[in-house]
Design a protein around this motif. Structure first.
Motif, mmCIF file in Angstrom:
data_model
loop_
_atom_site.group_PDB
_atom_site.id
_atom_site.type_symbol
_atom_site.label_atom_id
_atom_site.label_comp_id
_atom_site.label_asym_id
_atom_site.label_seq_id
_atom_site.Cartn_x
_atom_site.Cartn_y
_atom_site.Cartn_z
ATOM 1 N N ALA A 65 0.823 -1.211 0.000
ATOM 2 C CA ALA A 65 0.000 0.000 0.000
ATOM 3 C C ALA A 65 0.860 1.266 0.000
ATOM 4 O O ALA A 65 0.499 2.264 -0.616
ATOM 5 N N ALA A 66 2.015 1.213 0.649
ATOM 6 C CA ALA A 66 2.896 2.380 0.722
ATOM 7 C C ALA A 66 3.839 2.468 -0.474
ATOM 8 O O ALA A 66 4.694 3.340 -0.525
ATOM 9 N N GLY A 67 3.703 1.555 -1.436
ATOM 10 C CA GLY A 67 4.560 1.576 -2.616
ATOM 11 C C GLY A 67 5.812 0.738 -2.504
ATOM 12 O O GLY A 67 6.534 0.568 -3.463
ATOM 13 N N GLY A 68 6.089 0.202 -1.311
ATOM 14 C CA GLY A 68 7.258 -0.646 -1.133
ATOM 15 C C GLY A 68 6.945 -2.090 -1.497
ATOM 16 O O GLY A 68 5.850 -2.417 -1.939
ATOM 17 N N VAL A 69 7.923 -2.943 -1.316
ATOM 18 C CA VAL A 69 7.743 -4.357 -1.624
ATOM 19 C C VAL A 69 6.910 -5.000 -0.517
ATOM 20 O O VAL A 69 7.203 -4.857 0.662
ATOM 21 N N ALA A 70 5.872 -5.698 -0.909
ATOM 22 C CA ALA A 70 5.040 -6.433 0.042
ATOM 23 C C ALA A 70 5.458 -7.892 0.017
ATOM 24 O O ALA A 70 5.548 -8.495 -1.046
#
Length: 85
Positions: A65-70
């Motif tokens: 959701a924050a644009g980082g890797v999930a």
């Protein structure tokens, strides 16, 4: 005193020593390896890339959701030794 290099320890998973990681020649092994990877890793099957060109399946991360890797919900923590994880 002679110094020797430490032995490389291979932790086998799905492949045999000397087996190439590209071009899977056995379609049955392809299916078995995919199922074994999903079961051992705990990564949902829809987050695992399987291609007959690869000897092993690849886990595919997604954008969070924050644009980082999930990372993968439900992943088996004891499987995090695997270099692809």
């Amino acid at each position: 005193m002679t110094m020797t290099a430490p032995a490389v320890v291979r932790r086998p998973f799905l492949t045999e020593p000397g087996e190439h990681l590209l071009v899977n020649y056995d379609p049955l092994a392809f299916v078995r390896r995919f199922e074994a990877f999903v079961e051992a890793s705990g990564v949902p099957a829809e987050r695992v890339l399987a291609s007959p060109l690869l000897s092993i399946p690849l886990p595919v991360p997604s954008k969070g959701a924050a644009g980082g890797v999930a990372r993968w919900a439900g992943a088996n923590p004891s499987f995090l030794w695997h270099p692809l994880m």
